[in-house]
Design an enzyme around this catalytic site. Structure first.
Site, mmCIF file in Angstrom:
data_model
loop_
_atom_site.group_PDB
_atom_site.id
_atom_site.type_symbol
_atom_site.label_atom_id
_atom_site.label_comp_id
_atom_site.label_asym_id
_atom_site.label_seq_id
_atom_site.Cartn_x
_atom_site.Cartn_y
_atom_site.Cartn_z
ATOM 1 N N ALA A 243 -0.210 1.584 0.434
ATOM 2 C CA ALA A 243 1.038 2.184 -0.036
ATOM 3 C C ALA A 243 1.267 1.912 -1.527
ATOM 4 C CB ALA A 243 2.200 1.648 0.790
ATOM 5 N N HIS A 244 2.363 2.447 -2.029
ATOM 6 C CA HIS A 244 2.708 2.355 -3.449
ATOM 7 C C HIS A 244 2.876 0.907 -3.910
ATOM 8 C CE1 HIS A 244 6.908 1.299 -2.590
ATOM 9 N NE2 HIS A 244 6.739 2.054 -1.519
ATOM 10 N N ASN A 245 2.400 0.626 -5.105
ATOM 11 C CA ASN A 245 2.596 -0.667 -5.775
ATOM 12 C C ASN A 245 1.886 -1.840 -5.109
ATOM 13 O OD1 ASN A 245 5.223 1.021 -6.359
ATOM 14 N ND2 ASN A 245 4.960 -0.410 -8.055
#
Lengths: 352, 352, 352
Positions: A243-245
């Site tokens: 997922a993001h980050n």
């Protein structure tokens, strides 16, 4: 690929004992190898195979003393296993980098820099302002968005999709169907129950020597200037969700169908088995090991932890609890018996 | 994007306190924002950031009274959080709809209707009798089968595959590798142990404002005239499986790698975490919430249920049971001690 | 498709009772069918539908004696269910094989053999030395690597990726996003914590009548001459992971998002539910049945085993243990009560 035993020995810095002019074209297991193939003997448990092998050549330790006559040619080296992996890698490069040139139709946008010996397959798409290093192989139906950078010797297989601004290092292999840089799952809840899409403005950076398996997805970071980071040496299997980050430390290995939620930081040299789920916003120490299907909800602060279960805890404790779980109906029955026994005990009063 | 603070205030119906001519080109968190960026203050817990921020402008509540001097320009609005999400969405549209025109080679079949300001990337494929609304963006390697309909302002990223007869609404985002309309998993067992393929003749309909994450798959309905239905406002993360004839209610959110089996109906405003599995032919009430990795086997009739475990049950009960599970070896030991104690109790007879 | 009842009866070897000239263009459930549609009655529990159906024709058992007047035309056959599945399959073929010819631009390499009535969609890619049978349908953006072989009547949907040397049989359906032949997850650990990539030199072979769902991945075997083997009649759902050197026996069915680790051998006619994980290097007997979300870590030697849980064990035992698990806080409380009771029992000494 066809090399003489002498050429291979020279690559490995080894010494030949036997026919150095023999031609070798393949690597194989010692018990299955044929005349034109090379193998290795590292663990002396398998020494017997050396006396019966059909391999043209076998890599052995320089201090190794055969106990019986050996028909095959030997290459004597410091460390047979690591020499064999060097050969494996050379062979891997050899079979991976045969394609070259441009097949048409292919598409390339404005202001791109493309290195030497690049392969661009038919129907591959390269956007604007893209930088591609030397010896990169871009297979058919690969999509390289605007402003993407790709280092040297990286293989982008058929159907890989790289969103704009993605950065990929050297010597990486991206397998078919990999998606890098898609929007993170970020939505702002509204009072009426709907969600507004939060624009995802960061990117993904991938270090050197990273392998990413087929149909794996890596989302971009949310804010401009931030990156989802896959550090050098990471190996991701197929159908993984990042997922993001998220940040994944050097040389960490993740098996198929596992998922890592947003903003989690995974240390270096971790080993994560298949179908594992890792919650968002947590931190995993280096060398954390997570068993198949585990669900990890909390940060792991000490190195070398081994976890299992969902929610996950220490693997040994998990197996102890699980053994008891399998036995629960029994335990239940025993408790009932005991209850009856205790209830039927004569009370002090009765006994008087 | 570059707007003045005055322009932004006018979009939000807010009032400017400070330099209205300042130019803004990005959104950011209040503690990280720079001079050319705008942020917001909604929760007064973070009020201190307002006095130290470098943001060019900050959106605040119209009744907010600063306790210290404020360097930044303020925009006063009714509801800062919702104003900021309006800006986010505007920005999202801005960065998403820059591409336009037709890149060649691209393919379009017979009898298609295509709206205004559509982008059709190189190597995109549009079959026969397709209807595409205004401002739709079709990226390279997207496949749009025969008779597909797509509403306005929808983004079809690179490598999306829409099988024939799929219907997509307005303002949707389909990420790379999404497959919509593939055959449901339906096979008729035969007496000799083989299976015959049941033709899948229905389609998939997707409402408005739906986001679908990378490599997610939605199968078509089995019978002609039936649809697998994804209602408006649904947000699906990456690598999700939605089987044939499933229906997902408005504004329901599903996280990555979850799967929904055939013919299940999920209510509105549900929240389903990652790696969840939902059985076929069940019905979930509105606002059902399912924890990560849960396996749901039964219908949920009451709204607002929160579930966990596999098979899933009430989340609080699950955590109570799981705490006991981790403690099972102890419980086992205690039971054994107790057994011994009871066995060693003098019997009534002895005591006489 | 439009056939008369007589034509259908002749295909099925059945006898017509009623209007043999009636035209039929679709299959439907008996309770929903319309005048131009055909249905079947197999289970007499549903006999009532026969007297009220609007279907133009219904397939029934040749010995069936209606108890009330029947408006619809009947086709009398030996086995209505299996006759209906024959029709389903014919219909499936009919709707699947309409496309033919070559759309441009498409790409085909050197030394390929392509059969009769093949469809090659725009932007499809065929490498060198590829063999494609008769009536094969290759949709847009499909990638067929060098030396691939595909049998007759196989459908390769849009965006399928077949790595070099893959072999696919007759009558298969590969859905969008399927990847076959990607590298197995094999890396040789080095002393410095990094990994060297082990070249994956085997291939994948797929038998006849195999269906593979969207975005499913099948890795190639590690060694040259070895294959990952999917035998005839296997049905794989969407988003499944099949690792290197796995073998899946005839007519085995696997539901969505399950994964099989390297070198595992699965028997024939197994039924594996969704989100199951199967460890590497194990063997499953024929007719093994594995429940949803199970994690299987050990070989299964006896046929017909039914398993559940992670790690998986007998399904009935699992449900018994799980019932007790849900009740654990109670059990805990009871044990505590009992402990107190026993502790408070007067000791022998006291009683004296």
């Amino acid at each position: 690929m066809e090399f003489t035993v002498n050429q291979i020995a020279s690559l490995l810095g080894g010494e030949v004992k036997g026919d150095g002019e023999l031609k070798i074209n393949m690597l194989a297991k010692i018990q299955e190898a044929e005349k034109s193939q090379i193998s290795f003997l590292s663990n002396l448990k398998y020494e017997n195979h050396l006396y019966s092998t059909n391999a043209g050549a076998v890599i052995v330790n320089k201090d190794f003393e055969p106990k019986k006559p050996v028909k095959t040619t030997l290459i004597l080296v410091e460390d047979p296993y690591s020499s064999f992996t060097v050969l494996l890698e050379e062979y891997h490069k050899f079979i991976s980098f045969q394609k070259t040139g441009i097949e048409e139709p292919s598409f390339i946008g404005k202001d791109c820099q493309v290195g030497q010996d690049v392969y661009r397959g038919a129907f591959s798409y390269i956007g604007n302002n893209v930088k591609i290093g030397d010896n990169v192989k871009i297979y058919p139906h690969a999509y390289i968005g605007d402003n993407v950078k790709i280092g040297n010797n990286t293989i982008v297989n058929s159907g890989v999709k790289l969103y704009a601004n993605t950065v990929i290092g050297n010597n990486c292999v991206l397998h078919s169907g990999v998606v890098i840089g898609s929007d993170g799952f970020g939505f702002a809840p509204q009072e009426d129950g709907t969600y507004k899409t939060i624009p995802q403005m960061g990117n993904v950076t991938v270090g050197d020597n990273v392998d990413i398996g087929a149909n794996t997805v890596i989302d971009c970071a949310t804010f401009h200037g931030d990156s989802t980071k896959i550090h050098s040496g990471v190996k991701l299997d197929n159908l993984i969700q990042i997922a993001h980050n998220v940040e994944i430390g050097k040389n960490t290995v993740i098996a198929a169908q596992s998922g890592v939620s947003g903003s989690t930081i995974i240390g270096e040299n971790c080993v994560i088995a298949g179908q594992v789920g890792i919650a968002g916003h947590i931190v995993l120490a280096n060398k954390t090991s997570i068993g198949a299907k585990a669900g990890l909800g909390k940060s792991i602060k000490e190195e070398d932890a081994k976890l299992m279960g969902s929610p996950a805890f220490d693997v040994k404790d998990f197996y102890r609890s699980y053994a008891a779980f399998k036995n629960l109906p029994d335990l239940n029955a025993k408790l009932k018996q005991l209850e009856e026994k205790v209830l039927n005990l004569p009370t002090f009063q009765e006994k008087q």
